[in-house]
Structure formats: structure tokens, C-alpha cells
Design a protein around this motif. Structure first.
Motif, PDB file in Angstrom:
ATOM      1  N   ARG A  38       0.830  -1.211   0.000  1.00 31.29           N
ATOM      2  CA  ARG A  38       0.000   0.000   0.000  1.00 31.29           C
ATOM      3  C   ARG A  38       0.862   1.257   0.000  1.00 31.29           C
ATOM      4  N   ILE A  39       1.998   1.190   0.715  1.00 29.26           N
ATOM      5  CA  ILE A  39       2.911   2.339   0.744  1.00 29.26           C
ATOM      6  C   ILE A  39       3.464   2.609  -0.653  1.00 29.26           C
ATOM      7  N   ARG A  40       3.888   1.533  -1.330  1.00 29.30           N
ATOM      8  CA  ARG A  40       4.441   1.681  -2.694  1.00 29.30           C
ATOM      9  C   ARG A  40       3.399   2.288  -3.633  1.00 29.30           C
ATOM     10  N   GLU A  41       2.168   1.781  -3.497  1.00 25.41           N
ATOM     11  CA  GLU A  41       1.075   2.281  -4.339  1.00 25.41           C
ATOM     12  C   GLU A  41       0.841   3.773  -4.080  1.00 25.41           C
ATOM     13  N   THR A  42       0.896   4.180  -2.786  1.00 24.17           N
ATOM     14  CA  THR A  42       0.690   5.587  -2.423  1.00 24.17           C
ATOM     15  C   THR A  42       1.819   6.451  -2.965  1.00 24.17           C
ATOM     16  N   LEU A  43       3.052   5.938  -2.894  1.00 24.48           N
ATOM     17  CA  LEU A  43       4.203   6.706  -3.380  1.00 24.48           C
ATOM     18  C   LEU A  43       4.169   6.923  -4.887  1.00 24.48           C
ATOM     19  N   GLU A  44       3.437   6.080  -5.602  1.00 23.79           N
ATOM     20  CA  GLU A  44       3.317   6.244  -7.048  1.00 23.79           C
ATOM     21  C   GLU A  44       2.362   7.374  -7.416  1.00 23.79           C
ATOM     22  N   GLY A  45       1.560   7.815  -6.427  1.00 21.27           N
ATOM     23  CA  GLY A  45       0.622   8.913  -6.662  1.00 21.27           C
ATOM     24  C   GLY A  45       1.190  10.234  -6.160  1.00 21.27           C
ATOM     25  N   GLU A  46       0.299  11.210  -6.002  1.00 22.85           N
ATOM     26  CA  GLU A  46       0.712  12.553  -5.603  1.00 22.85           C
ATOM     27  C   GLU A  46       0.151  12.984  -4.250  1.00 22.85           C
ATOM     28  N   LYS A  47      -0.909  12.303  -3.793  1.00 25.39           N
ATOM     29  CA  LYS A  47      -1.650  12.781  -2.624  1.00 25.39           C
ATOM     30  C   LYS A  47      -0.798  12.852  -1.361  1.00 25.39           C
ATOM     31  N   TYR A  48       0.171  11.963  -1.222  1.00 26.09           N
ATOM     32  CA  TYR A  48       0.977  11.925   0.003  1.00 26.09           C
ATOM     33  C   TYR A  48       1.816  13.178   0.187  1.00 26.09           C
ATOM     34  N   LYS A  49       2.055  13.928  -0.918  1.00 25.38           N
ATOM     35  CA  LYS A  49       3.008  15.040  -0.882  1.00 25.38           C
ATOM     36  C   LYS A  49       2.565  16.188   0.021  1.00 25.38           C
ATOM     37  N   ARG A  50       1.278  16.294   0.318  1.00 25.97           N
ATOM     38  CA  ARG A  50       0.804  17.351   1.223  1.00 25.97           C
ATOM     39  C   ARG A  50       1.325  17.127   2.649  1.00 25.97           C
ATOM     40  N   PHE A  51       1.756  15.870   2.928  1.00 29.12           N
ATOM     41  CA  PHE A  51       2.282  15.564   4.266  1.00 29.12           C
ATOM     42  C   PHE A  51       3.802  15.729   4.354  1.00 29.12           C
ATOM     43  N   VAL A  52       4.447  16.034   3.236  1.00 32.03           N
ATOM     44  CA  VAL A  52       5.913  16.146   3.237  1.00 32.03           C
ATOM     45  C   VAL A  52       6.418  17.223   4.213  1.00 32.03           C
ATOM     46  N   PRO A  53       5.800  18.426   4.248  1.00 30.83           N
ATOM     47  CA  PRO A  53       6.277  19.433   5.221  1.00 30.83           C
ATOM     48  C   PRO A  53       6.154  18.958   6.674  1.00 30.83           C
ATOM     49  N   LEU A  54       5.077  18.193   6.968  1.00 33.38           N
ATOM     50  CA  LEU A  54       4.896  17.669   8.324  1.00 33.38           C
ATOM     51  C   LEU A  54       5.963  16.633   8.647  1.00 33.38           C
ATOM     52  N   ALA A  55       6.260  15.792   7.646  1.00 36.75           N
ATOM     53  CA  ALA A  55       7.311  14.786   7.837  1.00 36.75           C
ATOM     54  C   ALA A  55       8.660  15.447   8.060  1.00 36.75           C
ATOM     55  N   ALA A  56       8.890  16.586   7.365  1.00 36.05           N
ATOM     56  CA  ALA A  56      10.147  17.316   7.522  1.00 36.05           C
ATOM     57  C   ALA A  56      10.302  17.849   8.957  1.00 36.05           C
ATOM     58  N   GLU A  57       9.159  18.280   9.526  1.00 37.44           N
ATOM     59  CA  GLU A  57       9.176  18.743  10.923  1.00 37.44           C
ATOM     60  C   GLU A  57       9.564  17.603  11.860  1.00 37.44           C
ATOM     61  N   LEU A  58       8.978  16.423  11.615  1.00 38.24           N
ATOM     62  CA  LEU A  58       9.299  15.260  12.453  1.00 38.24           C
ATOM     63  C   LEU A  58      10.770  14.879  12.314  1.00 38.24           C
ATOM     64  N   ASP A  59      11.320  15.126  11.113  1.00 36.15           N
ATOM     65  CA  ASP A  59      12.713  14.776  10.842  1.00 36.15           C
ATOM     66  C   ASP A  59      13.679  15.554  11.732  1.00 36.15           C
ATOM     67  N   GLU A  60      13.246  16.744  12.151  1.00 36.65           N
ATOM     68  CA  GLU A  60      14.098  17.556  13.015  1.00 36.65           C
ATOM     69  C   GLU A  60      14.180  16.985  14.436  1.00 36.65           C
ATOM     70  N   GLU A  61      13.118  16.242  14.816  1.00 37.67           N
ATOM     71  CA  GLU A  61      13.054  15.737  16.199  1.00 37.67           C
ATOM     72  C   GLU A  61      13.343  14.240  16.303  1.00 37.67           C
ATOM     73  N   PHE A  62      12.967  13.506  15.264  1.00 35.76           N
ATOM     74  CA  PHE A  62      13.099  12.038  15.327  1.00 35.76           C
ATOM     75  C   PHE A  62      13.824  11.515  14.092  1.00 35.76           C
ATOM     76  N   ASN A  63      14.294  10.290  14.229  1.00 29.46           N
ATOM     77  CA  ASN A  63      14.819   9.556  13.080  1.00 29.46           C
ATOM     78  C   ASN A  63      13.626   9.107  12.233  1.00 29.46           C
ATOM     79  N   LEU A  64      13.637   9.409  10.930  1.00 33.07           N
ATOM     80  CA  LEU A  64      12.469   9.093  10.087  1.00 33.07           C
ATOM     81  C   LEU A  64      12.227   7.588   9.946  1.00 33.07           C
TER      82      LEU A  64
END
Length: 522
Positions: A388-414
Motif C-alpha cells: 500500500r505504501i508503494r502504491e501511495t508513493l506512485e501517486g501525488e496525494k501523500y506530498k501534502r504531508f511532506v512538510p509535516l514529515a520534515a518537521e518530524l525529521d528535526e526531532e526524530f529519526n524518520l
């Protein structure tokens, strides 16, 4: 036979016109063989799988031979459940579209006064359940002394539901020169005896079953389970396989209700179907299942008759069916339209012999599978998530969460973040609170023989109570109980067997001294 047209079978024009309106192009095998024989006046035993058009096979010739006699019933059709009575009545109404035949379904759970009023106004054909028909005979409302046709539909199910005495009483109220038609998916010994007793010596037996005894597009497996682990075993299987559309079969209506309740409590998208449910309930459930809004349908054999859903991926026999033909009917619900399907059967050690008998008769292979471990479930869920992750990565919808993931990257190991998210999904999707990686091994049972049986009015509840009172044996120490006419076999743990032999031999059970021995291996 199968290339014949309806117009070649001898039916009258009004019936043929109605069949044409119903959209049937050519008769099924059972229709092509049964209709001419019935029109010739023979008694018929029709044996065929469900969904082959048995109602039209007997309904069309009866309606073709219809002659009204004022105040007299022309035909009576007995069915095991009220839902089937309504279904058969509706089907015959469609076939009778261009006739003036008056039909009436009679069954319990519906005001008897309304049925009595309708019968008093005059009815040609009655479709009913044995209990309600007997009630109306007893009240002097139904008179079967002049009927031309008696139909026993789904005779094996009426037998299984304990209607045999009612059926015989109804038959004894019928005239002897009637035509009798018996339709049944299976032919247990009691049905053969019934036919021999009440049908004419030149009765024609038409069987279509053997042509479809194997289901080549269905992969068949079994799991050996302990009775107390049956539900957890089912959960483990579903968690590993993740079926998209599955039918799960139980032996009894109570079993359906209990399994549905247990599955719903675990978060499964499931509903049940059995004979005690209203027609509307059943139709709504079937519609949801057909449209894919329901993943799991738990049903009895009777309720599942007539279900034709193409995309069923799995059939699971939560309870072993009564016989080989029922097994074939069940697993035939998957593997439709040349798609592959999967059939799983859960069996206790005691049921293993019955399963091997099914395997022999179907000339198929039912392979053993091990009950999934927690490690198996974890791996299956992981693979599903990765897909399901691979299928999601083939689309575009997940990209709206990229800035949030970047914030988590500052505090945690991704990597830790991804693992935490996967753990959240896994915990949500696991249905059962599994505690042991491997479900416990098979219990070793000792088989005991008792010289008390059905003739003594013995039942499992009374037997367990007796064993508990005399030998302090708990029901968890007892496996399968087979109560036969004059004696009983039961499986018990080794410890329980010693206690039973010591404390129960010679004691009174059902008014007689009970003899208990260790059964010799067959």
C-alpha cells in the motif's frame, strides 16, 4: 438434453410466454429432464445442486396441467423455511403470469387469521412450511383429499430441521392418486425411506449432482483445530489472507449469530444470514455483500441457497458440512466464471475422517495448512502495508504531508517514525488479542463407548451433566459426542477418561445402568 428449448418440453403456451418474459433462453439440466417426465404423470425425485432452477422444474409442469376445481386445492408445496416459501411462491407467481391460478404462501411468524381468510376465499396452490400447514389442517381449513400434486422442496433440509413427522402426517392427509415430487440437494437414508413409503413404484429418480461433484477452480485446504481454539484460528486465517469477499458457513442459526457477534466485536465488517431472519433483512444483507460493502457473510446452508455473487474469493467452512454434496455446494460459491477461489475447512481431530471421506468422493485434494503463527500474521501485515505504501508513493496525494514529515525529521529519526506509523496500522488491523505465537498443539483424546443412546432420550447436555455430577469432568475435557440410536461415542482427555471409567461405570443414566468402555480403534 441440455440443448433443448423450453418449447420442446411440452409446456402450454401461457407458461412458455411467462418463461420468455422471465428472460430464460434454454432450460437447465434439471428442468430439461424433469419437466417432460412430470408432464407424463410420473412421480419424480429430483436431485440437483442449488441454483439450477428446481422451482421452475416443478412449477412449470404443475401450472401447465392446472385445472380449477371449485373449493379444492390443486397443489401443495412444502418448504423448510418461511423465506423459501415466499421465494418459491414469488417464482411460481411469475411463471403463472398468464394464468388465473391463485397462490398463497402460509408460514409461521405471520398472522394465521389472514391466511385463514385468504384460504376461505379459495386458493389453488399453497406454498407453506410443515408446521403452519399442519396447524391449518388441524383447524379444518386446509383439505388435501383431492390434490393433484404434492411437492417436497429441499426435503433434506426439512429432515435436518426435524420436520419428518410433520411431513408424514401431511402426506397421510393427502389422496393416494396424487403426483408426488420430491426435490433435494442430497439423499440421506431417511429421505430414501420416505420416498419408498409414499411415492409410486415407477417413480423416476433424476440426478444432476454427480456432473458437478468436483470444483476444479477452487484450491482446497483444511486446518486442524481444537474446538476451543476454533474462533481464534479463524481470526488468524483472516488476518493472514485478508479476503476481500468471503462466505463463512456454520451448521446452525445459533452458530451464525454467535460467530457474527464475536467477529463484529473484533471489528470485522460482517453480517449473518439464516432462516429466522426476515426476507428484508436477508435481501439487504445480500445486496450489501454483492455491492462489496460487506467483506464477510456468515450463513447456514439453507440461507446461502440462491446466493450468486461472482467475486467471492474465499469460502470458509467454520463448521464441517453434513455431507459431501453440501461441501461441494458450499465451495462452489467461489471460483466462479473461471476465476480461482480458495476454500478452507476447520476440523477437529475427530472430524478428520469425515474430511477424508469428502476428499475421496470429490476425487480432489484437500491439503493441510498450519494455523498461522503471530510471526506469519506480522509478515503478512508487513507485506500488505509495504504494498500500500508503494502504491501511495506512485501517486501525488501523500506530498501534502511532506512538510509535516520534515518537521518530524528535526526531532526524530524518520526510520523510527515510519516504524511507529506501521505499528499503529498493524495494531489497528489485528483483530484478536493474540498471546501465543503458535496456537496450542492438538489434544490427545480417548474415545469412549456408552450403551445409552437416542432411544433412551439422551442428549449432549444431559450426558455432560451426568459426567460432571459423577466424575467432576468439565466440558472443556470433552471433545466430540456422537449419540446414535442405541449407543454413544465420545472423545475425552486421558485424565477425564480415567475419572469417568472409575466413577460412572454402573451408575444410572437415563434410567438404565450405563456400561462404559474404551472404544476399539476403527
Amino acid at each position: 438434453m441440455e440443448n433443448k428449448k423450453f418449447s420442446e418440453l411440452g409446456l402450454n403456451e401461457n407458461i412458455l410466454k411467462a418463461i420468455d418474459d422471465m428472460g430464460f433462453e434454454e432450460p437447465s439440466k434439471i428442468q430439461a429432464e424433469v419437466i417432460p417426465v412430470l408432464l407424463e404423470g410420473y412421480d419424480v425425485i429430483g436431485q440437483a445442486q442449488t441454483g439450477t432452477g428446481k422451482t421452475l422444474a416443478f412449477g412449470a409442469p404443475i401450472l401447465s396441467k392446472f385445472e380449477r376445481s371449485e373449493g379444492k386445492i390443486f397443489a401443495i408445496i412444502l418448504t423448510p423455511t418461511r423465506e423459501l416459501a415466499v421465494q418459491v411462491n414469488d417464482e411460481i407467481n411469475r411463471i403463472a403470469k398468464y394464468t388465473r391460478v391463485k397462490l398463497l404462501p402460509v408460514y409461521g411468524g405471520h398472522p394465521i387469521e389472514r391466511q385463514i381468510n385468504a384460504l376461505r376465499k379459495g386458493v389453488d396452490i399453497i406454498v407453506g412450511t410443515p408446521g403452519r400447514v399442519l396447524d391449518l389442517i388441524g383447524r379444518g381449513i386446509i383439505d388435501l383429499s383431492s390434490i393433484k400434486f404434492l411437492v417436497l422442496d429441499e426435503a433434506d433440509e426439512m429432515l435436518n430441521m426435524g420436520f419428518i413427522d410433520d411431513i408424514e402426517e401431511i402426506i397421510n392427509n393427502c389422496n393416494s392418486d396424487r403426483q408426488t415430487l420430491l426435490f433435494s440437494a442430497t439423499m440421506p437414508e431417511e429421505i430414501k425411506k420416505l420416498a419408498k413409503r409414499y411415492m409410486k413404484s415407477d417413480t423416476k429418480h433424476i440426478s444432476i449432482v454427480k456432473n458437478s461433484i468436483t470444483v476444479s477452480t477452487v484450491k482446497q485446504y483444511y486446518y486442524e483445530v481444537k474446538q476451543q481454539d476454533r474462533f481464534e484460528s479463524l481470526c488468524r486465517i483472516l488476518d493472514v489472507d485478508e479476503p476481500s469477499l468471503a462466505i463463512i458457513f456454520c451448521k446452525t442459526k445459533k452458530g451464525v449469530d454467535e460467530l457474527v457477534e464475536a467477529m463484529q466485536a473484533r471489528g470485522y465488517n460482517v453480517e449473518g444470514m439464516h432462516g429466522d431472519m426476515s426476507q428484508n433483512q436477508r435481501l439487504n444483507t445480500l445486496r450489501k455483500f454483492r455491492e462489496g460493502n460487506l467483506e464477510f457473510l456468515v450463513a447456514t446452508d439453507v440461507a446461502a441457497r440462491g446466493i450468486d455473487v461472482e467475486n467471492v474469493t474465499h469460502v470458509i467452512n467454520y463448521d464441517l458440512p453434513q455431507d459431501t454434496e453440501s461441501y461441494v455446494h458450499r465451495i462452489g460459491r467461489t471460483g466462479r466464471a473461471n476465476r480461482e477461489g480458495v476454500a478452507y475447512t476447520l476440523v477437529t481431530p475427530r472430524e478428520y475422517r469425515a474430511l477424508k471421506q469428502i476428499e475421496r468422493e470429490t476425487k480432489g485434494r484437500i491439503k493441510r495448512k498450519e494455523i498461522p503463527t503471530i510471526d506469519d500474521i506480522f509478515l503478512a501485515k508487513y507485506r500488505s502495508m509495504v504494498g500500500r505504501i508503494r502504491e501511495t508513493l506512485e501517486g501525488e496525494k501523500y506530498k501534502r504531508f511532506v512538510p509535516l514529515a520534515a518537521e518530524l525529521d528535526e526531532e526524530f529519526n524518520l526510520v523510527d517514525v515510519a516504524a511507529a506509523l506501521m505499528n499503529m496500522v498493524y495494531t489497528k488491523e489485528i483483530s484478536y488479542e493474540y498471546t501465543e505465537n503458535i496456537l496450542g498443539g492438538t489434544l490427545e483424546y480417548t474415545r469412549l463407548f456408552l450403551n445409552v443412546g437416542r432411544v433412551d432420550k439422551l442428549n449432549p447436555k444431559l450426558l455432560i451433566q451426568f459426567l460432571n455430577d459423577k466424575a467432576q469432568v468439565d466440558k472443556d475435557d470433552i471433545g466430540d459426542i456422537d449419540i446414535l440410536q442405541k449407543f454413544t461415542f465420545m472423545d475425552v482427555t486421558e485424565k477425564a477418561a480415567k475419572s469417568i471409567l472409575k466413577h460412572c461405570r454402573g451408575k444410572k443414566l437415563m434410567g438404565r445402568k450405563v456400561n462404559i468402555e474404551i472404544s476399539k480403534k476403527k
